[in-house]
Design a protein around this motif. Structure first.
Motif, PDB file in Angstrom:
ATOM      1  N   ARG A   1       0.836  -1.204   0.000  1.00 22.85           N
ATOM      2  CA  ARG A   1       0.000   0.000   0.000  1.00 22.85           C
ATOM      3  C   ARG A   1       0.873   1.257   0.000  1.00 22.85           C
ATOM      4  N   ALA A   2       1.974   1.200   0.734  1.00 24.58           N
ATOM      5  CA  ALA A   2       2.886   2.344   0.758  1.00 24.58           C
ATOM      6  C   ALA A   2       3.544   2.543  -0.605  1.00 24.58           C
ATOM      7  N   LEU A   3       3.921   1.453  -1.256  1.00 23.83           N
ATOM      8  CA  LEU A   3       4.606   1.569  -2.542  1.00 23.83           C
ATOM      9  C   LEU A   3       3.679   2.098  -3.638  1.00 23.83           C
ATOM     10  N   GLU A   4       2.364   1.971  -3.438  1.00 22.45           N
ATOM     11  CA  GLU A   4       1.428   2.562  -4.402  1.00 22.45           C
ATOM     12  C   GLU A   4       1.648   4.063  -4.536  1.00 22.45           C
ATOM     13  N   LEU A   5       2.094   4.683  -3.462  1.00 21.39           N
ATOM     14  CA  LEU A   5       2.273   6.133  -3.455  1.00 21.39           C
ATOM     15  C   LEU A   5       3.419   6.579  -4.353  1.00 21.39           C
ATOM     16  N   ASP A   6       4.349   5.666  -4.651  1.00 18.80           N
ATOM     17  CA  ASP A   6       5.498   6.040  -5.471  1.00 18.80           C
ATOM     18  C   ASP A   6       5.117   6.375  -6.904  1.00 18.80           C
ATOM     19  N   ASP A   7       3.905   6.006  -7.327  1.00 18.36           N
ATOM     20  CA  ASP A   7       3.460   6.326  -8.685  1.00 18.36           C
ATOM     21  C   ASP A   7       2.944   7.760  -8.803  1.00 18.36           C
ATOM     22  N   ALA A   8       2.707   8.404  -7.680  1.00 22.21           N
ATOM     23  CA  ALA A   8       2.075   9.720  -7.698  1.00 22.21           C
ATOM     24  C   ALA A   8       3.089  10.823  -7.986  1.00 22.21           C
ATOM     25  N   GLU A   9       2.560  11.945  -8.467  1.00 22.95           N
ATOM     26  CA  GLU A   9       3.401  13.092  -8.800  1.00 22.95           C
ATOM     27  C   GLU A   9       4.149  13.614  -7.578  1.00 22.95           C
ATOM     28  N   ARG A  10       3.511  13.611  -6.426  1.00 23.44           N
ATOM     29  CA  ARG A  10       4.102  14.159  -5.205  1.00 23.44           C
ATOM     30  C   ARG A  10       4.758  13.086  -4.339  1.00 23.44           C
ATOM     31  N   ALA A  11       5.143  11.975  -4.942  1.00 25.92           N
ATOM     32  CA  ALA A  11       5.686  10.855  -4.177  1.00 25.92           C
ATOM     33  C   ALA A  11       6.917  11.256  -3.369  1.00 25.92           C
TER      34      ALA A  11
END
Length: 561
Positions: A427-437
């Motif tokens: 779930r945390a690694l999903e955030l790495d795809d975001a622009e503001r990661a």
């Protein structure tokens, strides 16, 4: 994707360096796409009803000599769950180059879950028109690069005119069917939004590493997305260009490879529209031209003093009125969608201003913390020098800074001996795809530092909770902004979505291995993702630590549902 605040679901902008008749190709490809959906594709100017809910509108703009300068095909589908509007626009220039864009807007009619994708004709446009991005060709499949081709690839990466990402993949050391399948599928979805390259063998991998440096390299089996303005001479620049290792690309349980296409398509959608397309206008003469043709035919064919002629005139007038009524309906529908688009842009502007203000406040707070830390370090160094301990004032190996991604953060969790993280890593690694990661990863690091600082203080006799810790001025304490701390959830949230807030804990905390957590830290406050860190205070319990049970996107509450 939050379509309620931004109806633009996708946009592709293509530059065609040389095309003698780009409009013919665009119309042909669009006709094939429309025929596949509706069985027909009328391409004459005007409004065309393809079925009960779908209307195709074709426009053209002309130069003074009568030649076509631009065309626009717009398909509107008024379906029950949403209105879908696909717009294809192309403009040609004297040097035979052309620009075209394909955009998809989705206007929801309710709370139905929608998953809009890129229009299928984008792939055909890339294949037939041969678009470029600076010196790079846009292709459907990766362009093979051997050791001799590394130099031109480096030129592509560092070219200042490039505006799209470049995806560079390196073949694994051993054949890997899953890796190949995933790469092929991802590259097809990236076509038109990035230029695609594949290092053919280990010699190419070594040559690329030697040319671009250790920090920007692509290891065997890795896939790296290079953004614009690559600077191989600056090690910190490397963190902007995310990569997937061969292990993650080959893990059947790891879905990070989906992020390749999501990232480049998001960047494509957010890219600024070139001025030639942005300022393009089409005269609203479709209906006028058709009415003039009807009126001319009516006047020239009017038979004098014959009843049949009068009846024909009445039929013609009725047809003109019906056409005018249809145009008014289309104009009203277009105006309504334009108003919704304007409202969403206003909302996005407001959110961007609020986010910029928040980022500025956090940046100033960080600068203040840095200045205080420097001042304290200078004082401590001076004291050491005063007692003759000169060697102790020099740090031979400076500690690493904040992590650039959640993947790196997870690798450094052992830094915090007062925090035990039981959260689901995926779930945390999903955030790495975001622009503001990168921003979120840095804030998450500081959040864990604050929790770790509190755990150590509690172990040394501090009697307050985490809230009191964040308001204390104890020397060396790492605090967290109180407005980004929530001690509990609302009763409504817990009654409806409380199950989402039950997370894993050590067995000595709860024999079931799970417990409810309401306290959380906010890593962002705008957007549908707005990451959260949920934790429980067990500093007075069995572990003597703070348990972090969740790091990931915003969970469901009264505002997200």
């Amino acid at each position: 994707m939050d379509l309620s605040s931004n109806p633009l679901a996708h946009r592709t902008i293509l530059t065609v360096p040389s095309a003698e008749n780009p409009f013919q190709a665009v119309r042909r490809i669009s006709a094939q796409w429309l025929t596949g959906k509706f069985g027909s594709a009328p391409l004459t100017s005007g409004h065309h009803h393809l079925d009960e809910v779908s209307v195709l509108t074709n426009h053209a703009a002309y130069l003074a000599d009568g030649s076509e300068h631009a065309i626009r095909l717009q398909l509107r589908e008024d379906k029950a769950e949403a209105t879908w509007r696909t717009t294809i626009t192309a403009v040609a220039f004297e040097d035979l180059s052309a620009l075209l864009t394909v955009g998809l807007e989705v206007f929801p009619n309710g709370n139905a879950q929608l998953a809009p994708g890129r229009p299928g004709l984008v792939r055909n446009l890339v294949q037939d028109l041969g678009p470029t991005d600076g010196p790079a060709r846009l292709t459907l499949e990766p362009q093979g690069v051997d050791a001799e081709g590394v130099g031109p690839l480096i030129d592509v990466l560092c070219d200042p005119s490039r505006r799209m990402p470049v995806i560079v993949a390196a073949q694994p050391l051993r054949p890997n069917a899953l890796w190949s399948t995933r790469l092929r599928q991802a590259m097809l979805q990236c076509a038109g939004a990035a230029s695609l390259y594949a290092l053919a063998d280990t010699e190419a991998v070594d040559a690329f590493r030697e040319a671009i440096g250790e920090y920007h390299r692509v290891a065997p089996g890795a896939v790296r997305t290079f953004l614009t303005e690559v600077d191989p001479a600056w090690p910190k620049d490397a963190s902007r260009h995310r990569f997937l290792t061969v292990a993650r690309m080959s893990d059947t349980q790891d879905r990070a490879w989906f992020g390749l296409a999501r990232t480049v398509q998001r960047l494509s959608t957010e890219a600024p529209v070139p001025e030639a397309l942005r300022t393009l206008s089409f005269p609203d003469d479709v209906g006028r031209r058709q009415r003039e043709e009807r009126q001319a035919a009516l006047t020239s064919a009017r038979p004098s003093e014959e009843l049949v002629g009068v009846r024909k005139d009445v039929e013609e007038l009725r047809a003109l009125l019906a056409q005018a009524d249809e145009e008014l309906k289309e104009a009203a529908r277009t105006a309504d969608l334009s108003a919704r688009t304007a409202a969403s842009l206003e909302e996005q502007l407001h959110a961007a201003v609020e986010r910029a203000d928040g980022d500025m406040e956090e940046a100033l707070r960080a600068l203040d913390d840095v200045e205080r830390a420097r001042a304290e370090a200078d004082i401590l160094r001076r004291r050491l020098r005063d007692v003759g301990r000169y060697d102790d004032t020099v740090v031979l190996e400076p500690p690493p800074g904040v992590p650039d991604s959640f993947e790196e953060l997870w690798e450094r969790l052992e830094t915090f001996d007062g925090v035990q993280v039981t959260a689901d890593k995926s779930r945390a690694l999903e955030l790495d795809d975001a622009e503001r990661a990168r921003v979120w990863a840095a804030k998450a690091w500081n959040a864990l530092r604050a929790l770790d600082s509190y755990a150590h203080a509690a172990g040394q006799g501090f009697n307050g909770g985490f809230y009191q810790h964040c308001t204390s001025d104890r020397p060396g304490a790492v605090n967290w902004p109180l407005k980004q701390l929530a001690a509990v959830e609302s009763d409504t949230t817990m009654s409806r979505w409380g199950a989402e807030r039950i997370f894993a804990v050590p067995l000595e905390v709860d024999s079931s291995g799970r417990t409810e957590m309401q306290a959380h830290l906010k890593l962002d406050s705008k957007g549908s993702t707005s990451p959260r860190i949920y934790f429980m205070d067990d500093t007075k319990g069995a572990t003597g630590k703070v348990i972090v049970g969740y790091v990931g996107p915003h969970l469901t509450n009264t505002k997200t549902n």
